[in-house]
Design a protein around this motif. Sequence first.
Motif, short mmCIF file in Angstrom:
data_model
loop_
_atom_site.label_atom_id
_atom_site.label_comp_id
_atom_site.label_asym_id
_atom_site.label_seq_id
_atom_site.Cartn_x
_atom_site.Cartn_y
_atom_site.Cartn_z
N UNK A 57 3.02 51.53 64.74
CA UNK A 57 1.88 52.45 64.88
C UNK A 57 2.38 53.82 65.33
N UNK A 58 1.77 54.87 64.76
CA UNK A 58 2.21 56.23 65.08
C UNK A 58 1.67 56.65 66.45
N UNK A 59 2.54 56.78 67.44
CA UNK A 59 2.07 56.98 68.82
C UNK A 59 1.76 58.44 69.15
N UNK B 118 9.55 67.47 73.20
CA UNK B 118 8.47 68.12 73.96
C UNK B 118 8.14 67.34 75.23
N UNK B 119 8.31 66.01 75.18
CA UNK B 119 7.90 65.19 76.35
C UNK B 119 9.09 64.79 77.22
N UNK B 120 10.24 65.36 76.88
CA UNK B 120 11.41 65.10 77.72
C UNK B 120 11.83 63.63 77.72
N UNK B 121 11.59 62.93 76.59
CA UNK B 121 11.98 61.51 76.54
C UNK B 121 13.43 61.35 76.09
N UNK C 168 7.54 54.08 73.48
CA UNK C 168 6.77 52.83 73.38
C UNK C 168 5.89 52.68 74.62
N UNK C 169 6.45 52.98 75.79
CA UNK C 169 5.68 52.88 77.03
C UNK C 169 4.53 53.88 77.02
N UNK C 170 4.77 55.07 76.50
CA UNK C 170 3.71 56.08 76.41
C UNK C 170 2.54 55.52 75.59
N UNK C 171 2.88 54.87 74.48
CA UNK C 171 1.84 54.29 73.61
C UNK C 171 1.12 53.14 74.33
N UNK C 172 1.91 52.20 74.86
CA UNK C 172 1.32 51.00 75.47
C UNK C 172 0.43 51.40 76.64
N UNK D 50 9.53 48.71 81.54
CA UNK D 50 9.09 49.49 82.70
C UNK D 50 7.74 50.15 82.56
N UNK D 51 6.86 49.58 81.68
CA UNK D 51 5.53 50.18 81.54
C UNK D 51 4.73 49.94 82.82
N UNK D 52 3.93 50.95 83.24
CA UNK D 52 3.09 50.78 84.44
C UNK D 52 1.93 49.86 84.06
#
Length: 512
Positions: free
Chosen positions: A276-278, A327-330, A338-342, A366-368
């Motif tokens: 999926x395109x996050x 842009x998001x410093x990843x 992936x964590x941003x999406x989840x 490490x997703x919150x």
Amino acid sequence: TSKYGSLWPLPQEVNIAETSFKLSSSTFRIVDSKQSSAGPSCNILQNAYRKYFEYMFGVARKQEFGKNGRPGLSELTELQVWVTSVDSECDGYPSITSDESYELAVDQPFALLVAPKVWGALRGLETFSQLVYEDEFGAKNINATKIKDFPRFAHRGILLDTSRHYLPVKAILTTLETMAMNKYNVFHWHIVDDPSFPYLSRTFPNLSQKGAYHPYTHVYTPADVKMVIEFARLRGIRVIPEFDTPGHTQSWGKGQANLLTPCYSGSKPSGSFGPVNPILNTTYDFMTQFFKEISSVFPDAYVHLGGDEVDFTCWRSNPDIQKFMEDHGFGHDYSKLESFYIQRLLDIVTSTKKGYMIWQEVFDNGVKLKADTLIHIWKGNQQQYQHEMARVTSSGYQTLLSTPWYLNHISYGQDWHDAYKADPRSFNGTEQQKKLVIGGEACMWGEYVDATNLTPRLWPRASAVAERLWSHQNVTDINDAYSRLSAHRCRLVERGIPAEPLFSSYCPREYK
Ligand SMILES: CC(=O)N[C@H]1NC[C@H](CO)[C@H](O)[C@@H]1O
């Protein structure tokens, strides 16, 4: 043979005496006790009484039916069912906190099944039916018995995958029926995946119109889904749907444009699509609407969101994603994307007032997560999954085990032994950590399974898992288990379930 006969899973406390009583279909009745809070209006029990009467006596033969039953000597003529709580929960759905405990006393003048809730009454009816046996004259008997029973684990599930191969609703209902015979209480419906999208969404009908193997013959309509949910409820089984993203979503892209990431080869799109395109807002708009529908179609408090096996190759190849990462410093750590999406998906699902289960990678990355998130462990060997159990529970999350119970893996010989020996709490941790392990699931992934081989491949191997998840931790005698499981398997066969044999032997009534 076992002193516990063919009881499966073994109840927590069992005492079976020598005294036996005759049962006859012309005199025996199952009745609601006068004090019961679940009376004739309780569909769950009325449906169960008829089913278990037929399981115990076969479809009542005419001449017996005609005879006005005059009970003979030492005949047991009645099982009274007493649901004690004011709210029997008969009109509700089972949940993770449902009370499934019961007590069963088989003696004269009548057998008594007492349970706080209707769920325990269902479990006790299955146990009662397992106590009935035929003597050498073919007469039905039951011994005087006292049982006090409850499940060791609250979440005892079976996963079916209806994407790799479509399973007709009848195959799903047969599985639910057999689950009830083994005291399972969760159906984890891995309903869609890469190869096909059979779930018919009212909000996005194109998903199955374009994504199913066939838009009419290989879909689950809203009526099919309702039927599965009600059939399960009548057996005290929860239905937890899994809509796995961002990976395992090829079929989603067929019916929903721009949902998946276009992969690039060099500076041009390759024509293939990835997870999926996050980075698009349209992705989250879609997910918000889609999970709003899911939250209303499936009544359970939990939904499984997947999150397993995300391949970063396609994301890495896409220039828009590369820019987003900068842009998001990843940096080049795509597990951050992936964590941003989840993270955003979990927030969307939380706003639909649902709890969620996720595969262990989401935790590993490490997703919150919300405190009541349920982490589903499935990877590695015994040493690795026990280490993972320790890690997840020391982080304070509730945990489910599936790793040793991937029953889609088959081998020559009695592989039920390994399933039976695995214990979800045999990792290094404090008592508090062990309490966070709320159970497990046996998985039957569908790459090589459809309605032609699902049942014999699943049963009785999944019965071994059922005892591990229901019975006391110290029920580990493999020889006693073999004796009871062989008899239990013949009972499944007698009830019309083509469960495969454990080893050379026979059943009094073979499958035809
Ligand atoms: C969580 C998980 O198990 N993901 C995949 N892993 C391998 C399985 C087959 O054994 C299935 O393909 C499944 O989709």
